[in-house]
Enzyme design. Structure first.
Site, short mmCIF file in Angstrom:
data_model
loop_
_atom_site.label_atom_id
_atom_site.label_comp_id
_atom_site.label_asym_id
_atom_site.label_seq_id
_atom_site.Cartn_x
_atom_site.Cartn_y
_atom_site.Cartn_z
N LYS A 172 -3.10 8.11 -0.79
CA LYS A 172 -2.37 8.75 -1.90
C LYS A 172 -1.35 9.75 -1.36
O LYS A 172 -0.26 9.92 -1.92
CB LYS A 172 -3.35 9.43 -2.85
CG LYS A 172 -2.69 10.13 -4.05
CD LYS A 172 -1.82 9.18 -4.85
CE LYS A 172 -1.48 9.69 -6.24
NZ LYS A 172 -0.94 11.03 -6.32
N GLU A 179 7.14 8.30 -2.58
CA GLU A 179 7.70 8.64 -3.90
C GLU A 179 8.81 9.68 -3.77
O GLU A 179 9.85 9.58 -4.43
CB GLU A 179 6.57 9.15 -4.79
CG GLU A 179 6.96 9.60 -6.17
CD GLU A 179 5.78 10.21 -6.90
OE1 GLU A 179 5.82 11.41 -7.19
OE2 GLU A 179 4.79 9.47 -7.13
#
Length: 304
Positions: A172, A179
């Site tokens: 993550k 991102e």
């Protein structure tokens, strides 16, 4: 299956509701009474304290934490004495994977299983489902499977046991670093088009075209399209971009592992730059340019 959800903020509340709607019996707890009341109004059972939450659940218990990274350790200090050997704790927040390794060891000492779960999906997860990256022992994962199948976009996709404890939050962390880079690239591209004034481009129109068949289509582009359609000039939005830590951890890990990650690194630095209303570095650059080339320096009140 029965699950306790600790932390009923935007993510935790939506996850509790999705689980409830999917047939998982959920009991939620949040220290804020208003958050508990919102959950109760949505049909999700709540408890007024950690003690009440644990007592309301049959053993062996499974408790999912959706709290800020800094709150996990003090929460475990309160929670673990209430749990029993064989119970399971899931940290579904954005914790640093190295902290998760420590938390897993602390749980192991209490004979409580621990899973670290990187959770992506934001405020849309209630409707669309969540992307879940999980680290932990296979036995613990098997216990959690019914809940994972409900939380994910579909029972057979959008979630995975990616490795041992720590692997979920590591994946993550990297996900969020990527991102950062994607968002920065979109932002720079739209800024370039906005600057080409002689073409009077309709940025929402361009974004909409890109959403269909283009190699740069993505959910982030979908969100950008909505934003430009609703507010083409982005009026009322300050040029100040926060970061929640994952980008910094990703860059630090890249340096430690000798992996070149210039895009992610620069996207993080651009976020930091956005917070400088009166950049000392830019003023220093202007002064140096004047020093070696005699270039004019713009006074602070020029154009005001």
């Amino acid at each position: 299956m029965e699950l306790g959800m600790i932390g009923l903020g935007r993510m935790g509340a939506n996850m509790a509701q999705r689980l409830h709607r999917g047939g998982i019996r959920v009991t939620g707890f949040d220290p804020g009474q208003a958050a508990r009341e919102r959950m109760a109004s949505a049909g999700v059972a709540t408890a007024a304290s950690l003690e009440a939450l644990v007592q309301a659940m049959p053993a062996p218990r499974a408790v999912w934490l959706m709290v800020p990274a800094a709150a996990v350790e003090p929460l475990l200090e309160q929670l673990l004495p209430l749990l029993a050997p064989g119970d399971l704790v899931v940290d579904g927040g954005n914790s640093w994977y190295r902290d998760s390794l420590r938390h897993a060891q602390r749980c192991h000492q209490a004979q409580v299983a621990f899973i670290d779960c990187g959770t992506s999906g934001g405020v849309w997860g209630l409707k669309e489902g969540y992307c879940l990256m999980l680290g932990g022992e296979p036995g613990a994962m098997a216990r959690l499977k019914p809940a994972l199948q409900v939380l994910a976009p579909a029972a057979d996709r959008g979630w995975a046991h990616v490795g041992p404890v720590g692997a979920g939050h590591f994946c993550k962390m990297v996900h969020n670093g990527i991102e950062y880079g994607m968002m920065q690239a979109y932002a720079e591209g739209f800024a370039l088009m906005q600057k080409k004034q002689e073409f009077a481009l309709d940025l929402a129109q361009v974004a909409e075209v890109w959403r269909h068949g283009s190699v740069v289509r993505s959910w982030l582009l979908d969100l950008a399209t909505d934003a430009l359609r609703d507010n083409p000039r982005l009026e009322g939005i300050a040029p100040y971009v926060q970061d929640s830590g994952e980008g910094r951890w990703t860059v630090s890990e890249a340096i430690e592992l000798d992996v070149s990650a210039p895009v992610i690194t620069l996207s993080l630095l651009e976020r930091l730059r956005s917070r400088e209303a009166n950049s000392f570095a830019d003023r220093m650059l202007a002064q140096m340019r004047s020093g070696f080339g005699g270039h004019a320096v713009k006074a602070a009140n020029d154009g005001e």
